[in-house]
Design a protein around this motif. Structure first.
Motif, PDB file in Angstrom:
ATOM      1  N   TYR A  93       2.540   7.347  -1.449  1.00 30.21           N
ATOM      2  CA  TYR A  93       3.207   6.162  -0.872  1.00 30.21           C
ATOM      3  C   TYR A  93       4.406   5.753  -1.731  1.00 30.21           C
TER       4      TYR A  93
ATOM      5  N   LEU B  53       1.165   2.004   5.503  1.00 29.77           N
ATOM      6  CA  LEU B  53       0.149   1.157   4.870  1.00 29.77           C
ATOM      7  C   LEU B  53      -0.124  -0.042   5.788  1.00 29.77           C
ATOM      8  N   PRO B  54      -1.348  -0.604   5.734  1.00 33.85           N
ATOM      9  CA  PRO B  54      -1.681  -1.682   6.678  1.00 33.85           C
ATOM     10  C   PRO B  54      -1.048  -3.023   6.319  1.00 33.85           C
ATOM     11  N   VAL B  55      -0.691  -3.812   7.372  1.00 34.25           N
ATOM     12  CA  VAL B  55      -0.254  -5.204   7.176  1.00 34.25           C
ATOM     13  C   VAL B  55      -1.522  -6.022   6.905  1.00 34.25           C
TER      14      VAL B  55
ATOM     15  N   GLU C  85      -3.631  -2.495   0.733  1.00 36.12           N
ATOM     16  CA  GLU C  85      -3.178  -1.111   0.579  1.00 36.12           C
ATOM     17  C   GLU C  85      -3.992  -0.322  -0.442  1.00 36.12           C
TER      18      GLU C  85
ATOM     19  N   PHE D  39       8.475  -3.100   1.648  1.00 38.60           N
ATOM     20  CA  PHE D  39       7.541  -2.205   2.316  1.00 38.60           C
ATOM     21  C   PHE D  39       6.496  -2.968   3.115  1.00 38.60           C
ATOM     22  N   THR D  40       6.202  -2.464   4.295  1.00 39.86           N
ATOM     23  CA  THR D  40       5.117  -2.958   5.160  1.00 39.86           C
ATOM     24  C   THR D  40       5.428  -4.299   5.814  1.00 39.86           C
ATOM     25  N   CYS D  41       5.725  -5.322   5.020  1.00 39.75           N
ATOM     26  CA  CYS D  41       6.014  -6.665   5.564  1.00 39.75           C
ATOM     27  C   CYS D  41       6.843  -7.414   4.530  1.00 39.75           C
TER      28      CYS D  41
ATOM     29  N   ASP E  57       8.238   0.823   6.955  1.00 39.16           N
ATOM     30  CA  ASP E  57       6.833   1.135   7.221  1.00 39.16           C
ATOM     31  C   ASP E  57       6.458   2.399   6.453  1.00 39.16           C
TER      32      ASP E  57
ATOM     33  N   ILE F 172      -1.447  -8.217   0.032  1.00 40.58           N
ATOM     34  CA  ILE F 172      -0.784  -6.928   0.306  1.00 40.58           C
ATOM     35  C   ILE F 172      -1.429  -5.835  -0.557  1.00 40.58           C
TER      36      ILE F 172
ATOM     37  N   ARG G 193       9.297  -6.421  10.554  1.00 38.47           N
ATOM     38  CA  ARG G 193       8.010  -7.117  10.623  1.00 38.47           C
ATOM     39  C   ARG G 193       8.267  -8.503  10.088  1.00 38.47           C
TER      40      ARG G 193
ATOM     41  N   THR H 295      -3.908   3.696  -1.388  1.00 33.26           N
ATOM     42  CA  THR H 295      -2.976   4.117  -2.453  1.00 33.26           C
ATOM     43  C   THR H 295      -3.682   4.579  -3.726  1.00 33.26           C
TER      44      THR H 295
END
Ligand SMILES: NC(=O)C1=CN([C@@H]2O[C@H](COP(=O)(O)OP(=O)(O)OC[C@H]3O[C@@H](n4cnc5c(N)ncnc54)[C@H](OP(=O)(O)O)[C@@H]3O)[C@@H](O)[C@H]2O)[C@@H](O)CC1
Ligand SMILES: [K+]
Length: 575
Positions: free
Chosen positions: A47, A236-238, A37, A210-212, A233, A33, A24, A41
């Motif tokens: 997570y 969790l949402p970006v 999340e 994590f995530t981005c 990934d 971030i 990403r 979380t």
């Protein structure tokens, strides 16, 4: 709580899933971030467990590469007081269950409780008193897991954490030391968002995030300390609601700019570049810049320089045309110095013709080396830079230019905060800026995330390398401008090639990014580093880099999108 059996299976999956590249591409602020999340979380550590599995998977890969096996390896876990330390402890537990000898060293009186208990239960030895040494029971550690701080920390590492990493830093840089370092999320102590270095940081061989990406992975001076970065990934949402800090352009977008010529193309549809490069003092720069342009794929290169430089160019590049005339982009300044008055006067004339006088687009231009100090006076005359003008300073040139524009800065200040210097320079001039740093940064005059580009191997730090880059950049700009000219001559939507459909600012920024990428890849190919990890490569000369540009271009083109359309800039961080 997962069993040893299920851990083993998941671990194998995580090992396969750990991606070797930045999957990403846009880095978001830590606060955004955490905000994105938090709803998922809160009240669960699932997570953190997923994060730990990904970290352990990467550790397994490192240990196997280093020693051939995991059983019997020695792992030291550095533990801070937050969830970053929790990730590291749980990863240590997973490794202990795989037969590694794991010791944890907390830098806090309150490590994550559940993770600590689980680590102890798995056989991790917890040294309650901090013992700042890279040795474990008399034997050197194979792997250090840096879980001191992640995105929840701020400022320089506190003394207890700093004392833990001091002897490890003293052991040398990655590749020079006997152990490997895997950082959880970020190397602890970096400025997570701005990539600053407020205090000591242990350089990692590899970072699992994590995530981005975080700003610290993409922005100098911290970025190189992350080593290889895996973006995992976790489900969790970006945090797409907020503006990214920086992004890595998708190679497919860059490749799409470099279309192959069709049967009806001619020199001017492929792009013609005019170079004002080289001087009596630096005649070879003209050869290097012209070679860079030709090998990057320009339709024709014109050169204007003192006779001696032109003769040298023609001796090695007989296809170059020794006269400036019609062209889609110019390159002004490689191999020149402002103290060379007659040459500076010629460059000033070229820039006066290229810069904007009103709102219309000016002549597309690379403004490099000896041409950069001429800008403040020209802007003072009322001339205007637009995104089609690309400045290529290194830190010292950026500091001088900012100062010349009434924004005093020193080289050290630019080196400490290059992203802010690049943004400031783009904002103050109205031009696109490539700041030569590691990684290289590209800032757009309209703001937005800076683009972060791998600057290539250290072997590229050789005289004339920048002249080759300037020439290659001129070639790519000329090609992009030629495509836009062609598209302008057609009905809207009838012809969509290369960067024709993009905003001017984005087309130029991507062209700049493509050039930096070609230059870096050519350096890798020329030095033999393209053979992969572990190949340190061999010395190269600037002309070697120019010679490998065409191969680098061919490789980049292999990554083009199926229909050759840079349809969306979402991957460059604009959303
Ligand atoms: N959200 C999630 O569920 C997920 C989060 N994940 C992970 O959690 C991390 C974020 O965790 P976090 O928010 O707990 O913060 P974190 O980075 O561990 O730091 C806070 C601790 O550091 C301390 N401290 C502060 N400044 C310091 C300094 N300068 N020098 C030294 N210490 C300093 C501070 O001390 P205190 O102020 O409490 O005394 C506190 O103890 C994130 O990076 C990722 O790894 C993943 O598991 C995925 C799921
Ligand atoms: K860390």
């Amino acid at each position: 709580m997962p069993t040893a059996m299920s851990d083993a299976r998941v671990l194998e999956a995580a090992e396969c899933a750990a991606t070797p590249t930045l999957a990403r591409r846009a880095a978001y602020p830590a606060r955004a971030i955490a905000r994105a999340e938090a709803p998922l979380t809160a009240g669960t550590d699932q997570y953190m467990r997923r994060a730990a599995r990904a970290v352990a998977g990467a550790c397994l890969a490192e240990l196997r590469e280093l020693r051939g096996s995991v059983a019997g390896s020695r792992v030291l876990v550095l533990v801070g007081g937050g969830r970053n330390g929790g990730d590291a402890l749980l990863a240590g537990a997973l490794l202990a269950r795989r037969g590694a000898r794991v010791e944890a060293r907390p830098a806090t009186d309150h490590p994550h409780g559940a993770a600590l208990s689980e680590a102890r239960a798995a056989g991790v030895a917890v040294a309650d008193a901090p013992a700042p040494s890279p040795v474990l029971g008399g034997a050197a550690a194979d792997l250090i897991i840096d879980g001191l701080t992640g995105i929840g920390a701020s400022g320089p590492l506190r003394p207890r954490a700093a004392a833990l990493i001091a002897p490890l830093i003293a052991a040398g840089a990655p590749g020079e030391r006997a152990f490997r370092v895997l950082a959880v999320d970020v190397p602890s102590g970096v400025g997570v968002d701005d990539g600053s270095l407020p205090g000591p940081v242990l350089a990692a061989d590899r970072t699992v995030t994590f995530t981005c990406p975080r700003g610290a992975h993409l922005l100098p001076p911290a970025a190189p300390l992350s080593g290889r970065v895996d973006v995992v990934d976790l489900g969790l949402p970006v945090p797409t609601g907020s503006e990214p800090l920086a992004s890595v352009p998708d190679p497919a977008l860059l490749a799409a700019l470099l279309r192959a010529p069709g049967a009806t193309d001619h020199k001017y549809t492929r792009g013609v570049v005019g170079l004002h490069a080289g001087s009596e003092a630096y005649p070879g720069a003209a050869v290097l810049a012209v070679s860079g342009a030709i090998r990057a794929g320009v339709g024709m290169a014109r050169i204007q320089a003192p006779r001696r430089a032109v003769d040298l160019v023609l001796a090695s590049r007989p296809e170059a045309v020794p006269a400036i005339g019609r062209c889609q982009a110019i390159v002004v300044g490689p191999g020149t110095h402002r103290a060379d008055q007659p040459r500076a006067e010629e460059l000033r004339g070229a820039l006066r013709a290229a810069l904007r006088r009103g709102s219309g687009e000016g002549q597309w231009a690379v403004i490099d080396a000896g041409a950069l100090p001429l800008l403040p006076d020209l802007l003072g005359e009322g001339l205007i830079c637009g995104p089609e003008h690309v400045l290529t300073p290194h830190a010292g040139e950026a500091a001088a230019l900012l100062s010349g524009l009434g924004l005093p800065a020193t080289r050290e200040e630019v080196e400490a905060a290059p992203a802010s210097a690049a943004r400031g320079l783009a904002g103050a001039t109205g031009a696109t800026v490539i700041l030569k740093a590691v990684p290289a940064l590209i800032a757009r005059p309209g703001g937005g995330p800076v683009l972060s580009l791998d600057a290539g191997p250290g072997w590229l730090a050789t005289a004339g390398s920048g002249d080759v880059l300037a020439g290659a950049l001129g070639a790519v700009l000329a090609a992009v401008r030629a495509d836009r000219e062609r598209a302008e001559g057609h009905q809207r939507g009838e012809l969509s090639i290369g960067a024709a459909g993009l905003l001017l600012e984005d087309a130029v920024a991507l062209a700049a990014a493509a050039s930096v990428r070609l230059h870096a890849d050519a350096g890798r190919l020329a030095s033999g580093q393209a053979l992969g990890r572990g190949h340190e490569g061999r010395p190269i000369a600037a002309l070697d880099v120019a010679d490998h540009l065409s191969c680098a271009r061919q490789r980049l083109r292999a990554q083009a999108l199926p229909h050759d359309q840079p349809a969306s800039l979402a991957e460059t961080g604009r959303n």
